[in-house]
Write a protein that holds these residues in place. Sequence first.
Motif, mmCIF file in Angstrom:
data_model
loop_
_atom_site.group_PDB
_atom_site.id
_atom_site.type_symbol
_atom_site.label_atom_id
_atom_site.label_comp_id
_atom_site.label_asym_id
_atom_site.label_seq_id
_atom_site.Cartn_x
_atom_site.Cartn_y
_atom_site.Cartn_z
ATOM 1 N N ARG A 19 0.864 -1.247 -0.162
ATOM 2 C CA ARG A 19 0.021 -0.096 -0.026
ATOM 3 C C ARG A 19 0.796 1.346 -0.121
ATOM 4 O O ARG A 19 0.686 2.324 -0.749
ATOM 5 C CB ARG A 19 -0.978 -0.062 1.130
ATOM 6 N N GLN A 20 2.073 1.146 0.789
ATOM 7 C CA GLN A 20 2.740 2.225 0.778
ATOM 8 C C GLN A 20 3.534 2.750 -0.558
ATOM 9 O O GLN A 20 3.938 3.764 -0.721
ATOM 10 C CB GLN A 20 3.601 2.366 2.192
ATOM 11 N N ARG A 55 -5.230 2.206 -1.961
ATOM 12 C CA ARG A 55 -4.894 2.314 -0.754
ATOM 13 C C ARG A 55 -5.875 2.293 0.438
ATOM 14 O O ARG A 55 -5.507 1.904 1.453
ATOM 15 C CB ARG A 55 -3.943 3.692 -0.808
#
Length: 89
Positions: A19-20, A55
Amino acid sequence: MRKFAGTMDDSATGVDTVRQWTPRFEGWNLAPMAGVPIVGLMFVGRFNTITDTWRDSAGILTEVLRTDSGKVSKAADNYVAAQRASTIK
């Protein structure tokens, strides 16, 4: 059960890492696309929408995996305590 809880926690860490690192087009990284027509910029908008949705979803999944891994770990503790307290063999 504890191993499964650990796997869930590791999965949460993996999802959060992905996600990051999910790319999103911002002003500074659009410079190579200076010659791209407006249609290409519409694609960038769609890509960013998909990125934002991913995200958000990955954040929810990470939270669920971490919370549930704690619950599974607590359940394992309860089973161990019940086993120790049990007189039946």
